[in-house]
Design a protein around this motif. Structure first.
Motif, PDB file in Angstrom:
ATOM      1  N   ASN A 113      -6.297   7.123   2.062  1.00 45.66           N
ATOM      2  CA  ASN A 113      -7.061   7.564   1.148  1.00 45.66           C
ATOM      3  C   ASN A 113      -7.920   6.343   0.060  1.00 45.66           C
ATOM      4  O   ASN A 113      -8.564   5.488  -0.251  1.00 45.66           O
ATOM      5  CB  ASN A 113      -6.648   8.751   0.544  1.00 45.66           C
ATOM      6  N   LEU A 114      -5.711   5.843   0.400  1.00 48.40           N
ATOM      7  CA  LEU A 114      -5.947   4.319  -0.845  1.00 48.40           C
ATOM      8  C   LEU A 114      -6.564   3.132   0.230  1.00 48.40           C
ATOM      9  O   LEU A 114      -7.103   2.808  -0.310  1.00 48.40           O
ATOM     10  CB  LEU A 114      -4.277   3.815  -1.154  1.00 48.40           C
ATOM     11  N   LEU A 139       0.687  -0.940   0.051  1.00 44.32           N
ATOM     12  CA  LEU A 139       0.140  -0.130   0.193  1.00 44.32           C
ATOM     13  C   LEU A 139       1.044   1.285   0.269  1.00 44.32           C
ATOM     14  O   LEU A 139      -0.250   2.155  -1.051  1.00 44.32           O
ATOM     15  CB  LEU A 139      -1.093   0.314   1.621  1.00 44.32           C
ATOM     16  N   SER A 140       1.704   1.093   0.838  1.00 42.51           N
ATOM     17  CA  SER A 140       2.726   2.156   0.822  1.00 42.51           C
ATOM     18  C   SER A 140       3.743   2.698  -0.500  1.00 42.51           C
ATOM     19  O   SER A 140       3.617   3.798  -0.335  1.00 42.51           O
ATOM     20  CB  SER A 140       3.816   2.182   1.967  1.00 42.51           C
ATOM     21  N   GLN A 141       4.127   1.483  -1.334  1.00 42.80           N
ATOM     22  CA  GLN A 141       4.248   1.587  -2.020  1.00 42.80           C
ATOM     23  C   GLN A 141       3.809   2.005  -3.365  1.00 42.80           C
ATOM     24  O   GLN A 141       3.826   3.372  -4.532  1.00 42.80           O
ATOM     25  CB  GLN A 141       4.813   0.482  -2.793  1.00 42.80           C
ATOM     26  N   LEU A 142       2.674   1.779  -3.462  1.00 41.88           N
ATOM     27  CA  LEU A 142       1.430   2.193  -4.376  1.00 41.88           C
ATOM     28  C   LEU A 142       0.827   3.795  -4.227  1.00 41.88           C
ATOM     29  O   LEU A 142       0.695   4.616  -5.418  1.00 41.88           O
ATOM     30  CB  LEU A 142       0.349   1.202  -4.209  1.00 41.88           C
ATOM     31  N   SER A 143       0.732   4.203  -3.234  1.00 42.19           N
ATOM     32  CA  SER A 143       1.034   5.273  -2.448  1.00 42.19           C
ATOM     33  C   SER A 143       1.549   6.363  -3.156  1.00 42.19           C
ATOM     34  O   SER A 143       1.434   7.446  -3.366  1.00 42.19           O
ATOM     35  CB  SER A 143       0.583   5.929  -1.084  1.00 42.19           C
ATOM     36  N   GLU A 144       2.960   6.062  -2.412  1.00 49.62           N
ATOM     37  CA  GLU A 144       4.045   6.673  -3.057  1.00 49.62           C
ATOM     38  C   GLU A 144       3.330   6.952  -4.756  1.00 49.62           C
ATOM     39  O   GLU A 144       4.399   7.954  -5.559  1.00 49.62           O
ATOM     40  CB  GLU A 144       5.275   5.551  -3.043  1.00 49.62           C
ATOM     41  N   ARG A 145       3.856   5.702  -5.149  1.00 48.72           N
ATOM     42  CA  ARG A 145       3.779   6.075  -6.885  1.00 48.72           C
ATOM     43  C   ARG A 145       2.863   7.206  -7.594  1.00 48.72           C
ATOM     44  O   ARG A 145       3.179   7.814  -8.950  1.00 48.72           O
ATOM     45  CB  ARG A 145       3.794   4.718  -7.267  1.00 48.72           C
ATOM     46  N   ILE A 146       2.019   6.538  -7.046  1.00 47.23           N
ATOM     47  CA  ILE A 146       0.567   7.384  -7.650  1.00 47.23           C
ATOM     48  C   ILE A 146       0.485   8.636  -6.839  1.00 47.23           C
ATOM     49  O   ILE A 146      -0.969   9.394  -6.689  1.00 47.23           O
ATOM     50  CB  ILE A 146      -0.875   6.908  -7.450  1.00 47.23           C
ATOM     51  N   ASN A 147       1.068   9.271  -5.847  1.00 44.49           N
ATOM     52  CA  ASN A 147       0.544  10.760  -4.762  1.00 44.49           C
ATOM     53  C   ASN A 147      -0.316  10.683  -4.581  1.00 44.49           C
ATOM     54  O   ASN A 147      -0.690  11.597  -4.570  1.00 44.49           O
ATOM     55  CB  ASN A 147       1.250  11.588  -6.101  1.00 44.49           C
ATOM     56  N   THR A 150      -7.790   9.316 -10.430  1.00 44.98           N
ATOM     57  CA  THR A 150      -6.823   8.459  -9.739  1.00 44.98           C
ATOM     58  C   THR A 150      -6.945   7.656  -9.956  1.00 44.98           C
ATOM     59  O   THR A 150      -6.248   6.543 -10.321  1.00 44.98           O
ATOM     60  CB  THR A 150      -8.159   8.821  -8.713  1.00 44.98           C
ATOM     61  N   LEU A 151      -8.504   6.566 -11.034  1.00 43.65           N
ATOM     62  CA  LEU A 151      -8.461   5.361 -11.765  1.00 43.65           C
ATOM     63  C   LEU A 151      -7.108   5.153 -12.930  1.00 43.65           C
ATOM     64  O   LEU A 151      -6.666   3.998 -12.910  1.00 43.65           O
ATOM     65  CB  LEU A 151      -9.809   5.507 -12.158  1.00 43.65           C
ATOM     66  N   ASP A 152      -7.040   6.312 -13.252  1.00 45.15           N
ATOM     67  CA  ASP A 152      -5.972   6.470 -14.318  1.00 45.15           C
ATOM     68  C   ASP A 152      -5.041   6.178 -13.475  1.00 45.15           C
ATOM     69  O   ASP A 152      -3.600   5.224 -14.558  1.00 45.15           O
ATOM     70  CB  ASP A 152      -6.102   8.001 -15.108  1.00 45.15           C
ATOM     71  N   LEU A 153      -4.316   6.392 -12.407  1.00 47.68           N
ATOM     72  CA  LEU A 153      -2.925   6.480 -12.120  1.00 47.68           C
ATOM     73  C   LEU A 153      -2.764   5.190 -11.711  1.00 47.68           C
ATOM     74  O   LEU A 153      -1.280   4.846 -11.460  1.00 47.68           O
ATOM     75  CB  LEU A 153      -2.968   7.297 -11.144  1.00 47.68           C
ATOM     76  N   ILE A 154      -4.509   4.775 -10.973  1.00 44.05           N
ATOM     77  CA  ILE A 154      -4.056   3.449 -10.509  1.00 44.05           C
ATOM     78  C   ILE A 154      -3.453   2.047 -11.510  1.00 44.05           C
ATOM     79  O   ILE A 154      -2.914   1.244 -11.123  1.00 44.05           O
ATOM     80  CB  ILE A 154      -4.887   2.765  -9.312  1.00 44.05           C
ATOM     81  N   CYS A 155      -4.061   2.733 -12.454  1.00 42.73           N
ATOM     82  CA  CYS A 155      -4.227   1.499 -13.754  1.00 42.73           C
ATOM     83  C   CYS A 155      -2.817   1.747 -14.130  1.00 42.73           C
ATOM     84  O   CYS A 155      -1.946   0.365 -14.850  1.00 42.73           O
ATOM     85  CB  CYS A 155      -4.889   1.632 -14.926  1.00 42.73           C
TER      86      CYS A 155
END
Lengths: 208, 68
Positions: free
Chosen positions: B31-32, B18-26, B47-52
């Motif tokens: 919230n994640l 979770l922390s790695q993903l949050s850092e990548r997509i800011n 947000t969906l765009d950044l996650i995908c």
């Protein structure tokens, strides 16, 4: 979310009015009690027809207050003398004043504490709903008191050494009590608007 | 709500925390986490765009509709 500086002025004014209300209530209570023990001091203190206002301008009435019922009736004096009121009349006046002033104080207190809570965005919407609910109750009480007093004949009884006289207030001021009803409706509408705002805020907060 | 967010499934497949993903997509981990636990009310397309993009997947891999 900062408190607007323009709100500070009404808050200060309301606090001053609250202090004046407390002083007024205390003075009226003291006068009602003291007039029974030292009536001579209150010879020139009159009440209006509804028993709500004290008139210290004795030039409007007889310069020398009547000492007996026969003198009062003969001179055709229509003034209501505080020191001649019976205990039951004084109690009724005091109860009405106490209810109204207490409700006013509660409303002012709610407004002051609500305005000071508008400092953080999150607390604003939470306090809105609670504050408006309480204000609705207080204004509803004010309307009921005002309505009941308006439709009831307000009976003032004065006691003289030689008899008792009743004065009835035949004025029915229903219209004046409806200003509280209108205020209540405005509060209810505002309450629903802010409740909807709170719901929308929660939805936005949970939009990622 | 009938929309299920399968973010945790995709994160496990891509082996990302979770922390790695949050850092990548800011986006904040809080919230994640709201999104992951299906507590979110809505999601922005951005947000969906950044996650995908971060998880190299399609929106249908993240969002699922389950009736009832």
């Amino acid at each position: 979310m900062k408190t607007h500086s323009i709100l500070k002025v009404p808050v200060i004014i309301i606090k001053i009015v609250m202090v004046i209300t407390i002083i007024t209530g205390t003075l009226i209570t003291f006068s009602l009690i003291h007039s029974g023990y030292s009536p001579a001091i209150y010879n020139k203190v009159l009440l209006n027809d509804r028993g709500f206002e004290m008139d210290f301008n004795y030039s409007k009435s007889n310069p020398i207050p009547p000492e007996s019922l026969s003198e009062y009736t003969e001179t055709g004096d229509n003034a209501i003398y505080l020191n001649k009121l019976t205990f039951s009349t004084k109690l009724r006046i005091w109860l009405q004043m106490a209810f109204v002033l207490t409700t006013y104080m509660l409303i002012m207190w709610e407004l002051v504490s609500f305005s000071s809570s508008i400092k953080t965005y999150s607390s604003f919407f939470v306090n809105c709903t609670k504050t408006f609910k309480r204000l609705e109750i207080y204004v509803g009480i004010l309307f009921l008191i005002s309505f009941i007093v308006s439709i009831a004949n307000f009976n003032i009884t004065m006691k003289f050494p030689d008899g008792v006289i009743h004065k009835f207030n035949s004025d029915i001021e229903l219209v004046s009590s409806f200003r509280y009803l209108i205020f209540l409706f405005v509060l209810m509408i505002l309450s629903r608007v802010f409740k909807e705002g709170e719901r929308m805020k929660n939805e936005i907060d949970l939009t990622i | 709500m009938a929309i299920i967010v399968n973010l945790d499934v995709m994160m496990a497949k891509r082996k990302i925390s979770l922390s790695q993903l949050s850092e990548r997509i800011n986006i904040t981990p809080a919230n994640l986490s709201i999104l992951k636990t299906n507590k979110a009310k809505a999601i922005r397309f951005s947000t969906l765009d950044l996650i995908c993009e971060a998880l190299d997947c399609q929106p249908s891999d993240i969002l699922e509709y389950k009736e009832g």
